[in-house]
Scaffold this motif. Structure first.
Motif, mmCIF file in Angstrom:
data_model
loop_
_atom_site.group_PDB
_atom_site.id
_atom_site.type_symbol
_atom_site.label_atom_id
_atom_site.label_comp_id
_atom_site.label_asym_id
_atom_site.label_seq_id
_atom_site.Cartn_x
_atom_site.Cartn_y
_atom_site.Cartn_z
ATOM 1 N N CYS A 172 -2.106 -3.505 -4.947
ATOM 2 C CA CYS A 172 -3.283 -4.367 -4.836
ATOM 3 C C CYS A 172 -2.852 -5.731 -4.290
ATOM 4 O O CYS A 172 -1.679 -5.960 -4.024
ATOM 5 N N GLY A 173 -3.783 -6.639 -4.148
ATOM 6 C CA GLY A 173 -3.442 -7.962 -3.625
ATOM 7 C C GLY A 173 -2.547 -8.773 -4.530
ATOM 8 O O GLY A 173 -1.899 -9.721 -4.091
ATOM 9 N N ASN A 179 -0.213 -3.277 1.052
ATOM 10 C CA ASN A 179 -1.245 -3.533 0.048
ATOM 11 C C ASN A 179 -2.577 -2.947 0.483
ATOM 12 O O ASN A 179 -2.721 -2.422 1.595
ATOM 13 N N TYR A 180 -3.541 -3.000 -0.409
ATOM 14 C CA TYR A 180 -4.825 -2.334 -0.182
ATOM 15 C C TYR A 180 -5.454 -2.725 1.159
ATOM 16 O O TYR A 180 -5.813 -1.866 1.969
ATOM 17 N N GLY A 181 -5.639 -4.023 1.356
ATOM 18 C CA GLY A 181 -6.356 -4.477 2.541
ATOM 19 C C GLY A 181 -5.692 -4.083 3.837
ATOM 20 O O GLY A 181 -6.354 -3.650 4.788
ATOM 21 N N LEU A 230 2.879 5.880 -4.404
ATOM 22 C CA LEU A 230 2.522 5.102 -5.589
ATOM 23 C C LEU A 230 1.429 4.108 -5.230
ATOM 24 O O LEU A 230 1.581 3.311 -4.293
ATOM 25 N N ILE A 231 0.315 4.157 -5.952
ATOM 26 C CA ILE A 231 -0.758 3.178 -5.795
ATOM 27 C C ILE A 231 -0.765 2.326 -7.053
ATOM 28 O O ILE A 231 -1.030 2.813 -8.150
ATOM 29 N N SER A 232 -0.431 1.049 -6.896
ATOM 30 C CA SER A 232 -0.183 0.182 -8.051
ATOM 31 C C SER A 232 -1.122 -1.011 -8.062
ATOM 32 O O SER A 232 -1.426 -1.596 -7.015
ATOM 33 N N GLU A 233 -1.560 -1.378 -9.268
ATOM 34 C CA GLU A 233 -2.406 -2.554 -9.451
ATOM 35 C C GLU A 233 -1.760 -3.502 -10.461
ATOM 36 O O GLU A 233 -1.126 -3.048 -11.421
ATOM 37 N N GLY A 234 -1.938 -4.778 -10.250
ATOM 38 C CA GLY A 234 -1.304 -5.772 -11.110
ATOM 39 C C GLY A 234 -2.056 -6.054 -12.385
ATOM 40 O O GLY A 234 -1.525 -6.652 -13.315
ATOM 41 N N CYS A 235 -3.317 -5.643 -12.461
ATOM 42 C CA CYS A 235 -4.104 -5.864 -13.673
ATOM 43 C C CYS A 235 -4.566 -4.529 -14.223
ATOM 44 O O CYS A 235 -4.430 -3.487 -13.571
ATOM 45 N N THR A 236 -5.106 -4.546 -15.417
ATOM 46 C CA THR A 236 -5.646 -3.337 -16.034
ATOM 47 C C THR A 236 -7.154 -3.474 -16.134
ATOM 48 O O THR A 236 -7.670 -4.539 -16.447
ATOM 49 N N HIS A 237 -7.859 -2.405 -15.830
ATOM 50 C CA HIS A 237 -9.315 -2.419 -15.957
ATOM 51 C C HIS A 237 -9.817 -0.999 -16.174
ATOM 52 O O HIS A 237 -9.105 -0.028 -15.936
ATOM 53 N N HIS A 238 -11.031 -0.916 -16.629
ATOM 54 C CA HIS A 238 -11.640 0.395 -16.867
ATOM 55 C C HIS A 238 -11.924 1.059 -15.529
ATOM 56 O O HIS A 238 -12.602 0.508 -14.668
#
Length: 408
Positions: free
Chosen positions: A361-362, A387-389, A307-315
């Motif tokens: 993500c961070g 996380n990513y980094g 699972l690759i997850s991000e806390g915000c939404t973006h295009h």
């Protein structure tokens, strides 16, 4: 700090919970002195959580959230209750709104149990006190049977606007300080040091501004009495040559993690190197877990789900880190056929058992509480979480170097 100066993930989150028609929305409007929520005598008027970022005196910058009734029924009602529970994961202070004219029922008692299980400070606001024959002012003594030091009760009336200021004062007394001494970078540098920030300007970079961790790092460096020098990775080698030739060798280089491979080759080994994402992992309280989780990358097998997850939404753009770059790096590192799934914003999966690794993500747009909650959900199931980094640093073979400035 004013509302406009306070990042979303740093604002105090106050959420109102309770049964349908307990007066949650009316109380939210009374506390905020705005028509934030729609008010009606009809059960279930609030169908989705409604949030508003605002300045609320005497508390300062906050996010106020009104939630659907916790006793909602039917298939749609179950979905509303589910969304209400999701709000709990990012709540710093919970307000349970009850009807002062009756005893609390099982759904309200369940909310109290959830508050206590999640260690969320809470207040029971006994609304509709104007309907009581006699309504003494002030707060009640906590019910000793509930065994918590966080609990307070107060009589209020949203319609008569009584007890509202007292409620806000009560909230102010249990506001978590949020100061654990950890800053993004300010507590790992010294006054007078020179810090170079490597900020790529590519298609993913927001036009005309810097992303939050970059802004936060610059402010931390200034507050620490250190020197901040910014550059793109394309000019980094020239900048370092000029600085070293002038006897101004940097004390630390902080880079965007996506540029790790190139930046690592440019920065001499005697200059400390880390990334914004690694610093954010420490700031959000999951650095140790993330370092351990990254090492699980080499244990992945064909068919494993990641699972690759991000806390915000973006295009999503061409070359997006979460959907393109990270899967490619994983394939290159492991040589395995992995099943990659992604999530963004509030859509963090409830069931994590099927995953062999979670790369997040961070979390700069998530609160400390929500980020730690996500980490603990994975830990409870034995699912590695990073996380990513940190994942990128591990896959590029430079993890030890890039965490050394933090661990010493």
């Amino acid at each position: 700090m004013s509302l406009n100066d306070t990042p979303s993930g740093e604002r105090l989150r106050i959420s109102f919970f309770g049964k349908r028609n307990a007066g949650k929305s009316s109380l939210v409007n009374a506390v905020t002195n705005q028509q934030l929520a729609v008010v009606s005598d009809t059960l279930g008027t609030t169908t989705d959580p409604v949030s508003k970022a605002m300045e609320l005196l005497p508390l300062g910058p906050v996010v106020i959230t009104d939630t659907p009734g916790f006793d909602d029924t039917g298939a749609l009602g179950e979905l509303r209750v589910k969304r209400t529970k999701q709000v709990l994961n990012k709540t710093d202070i919970a307000i349970l709104v009850t009807d002062a004219t009756r005893d609390m029922d099982e759904s309200e008692q369940e909310l109290l149990r959830i508050f206590e299980e999640k260690s969320i400070p809470f207040i029971v606001a006994k609304n509709k006190s104007d309907l009581l024959e006699s309504s003494p002012n002030g707060t009640f003594e906590p019910d000793a049977s509930r065994k918590t030091t966080d609990k307070s009760e107060i009589l209020v009336s949203a319609t008569e606007k009584t007890g509202i200021e007292e409620l806000k004062e009560l909230i102010g007394h249990i506001v978590p300080s949020g100061d654990n001494g950890i800053k993004l970078v300010g507590d790992v540098i010294e006054p007078g040091q020179t810090i170079v920030l490597v900020i790529p300007i590519d298609k993913a970079a927001p036009k005309g501004r810097l992303i939050l961790p970059q802004q936060q790092a610059i402010r931390d460096i200034l507050d620490s009495g250190a020197y901040s020098v910014t550059t793109r990775e394309t000019e980094l080698a020239e900048l370092l040559d000029k600085m070293i030739s002038a006897g101004m060798k940097p004390d630390l280089v902080i880079t965007d993690s996506q540029a790790f491979e190139k930046v690592n080759k440019i920065v001499p080994q005697d200059i400390a190197l880390t990334s914004f994402s690694i610093l954010m992992a420490r700031y959000k309280g999951f650095l140790d877990t993330a370092v351990k989780g990254a090492r699980a990358i080499d244990e992945l097998q064909d068919g494993d789900k990641v699972l690759i997850s991000e806390g915000c939404t973006h295009h999503r753009q061409c070359g997006d880190i979460g959907t393109v770059k990270m899967p490619n790096w994983l394939a290159e590192r492991t040589g395995k056929q992995l099943v990659i799934e992604t999530s963004s914003g509030a859509d963090f999966p409830e069931n994590l058992e099927e995953y062999k690794l979670i790369i997040h993500c961070g979390g700069c747009m998530l609160s400390f509480r929500e980020m730690v909650y996500r980490m603990k959900c994975a830990e409870d199931l034995g699912v590695p979480f990073t996380n990513y980094g940190i994942a990128i640093a591990y896959m590029k073979g430079i993890l030890d170097r890039t965490i050394a400035p933090i661990y010493g």
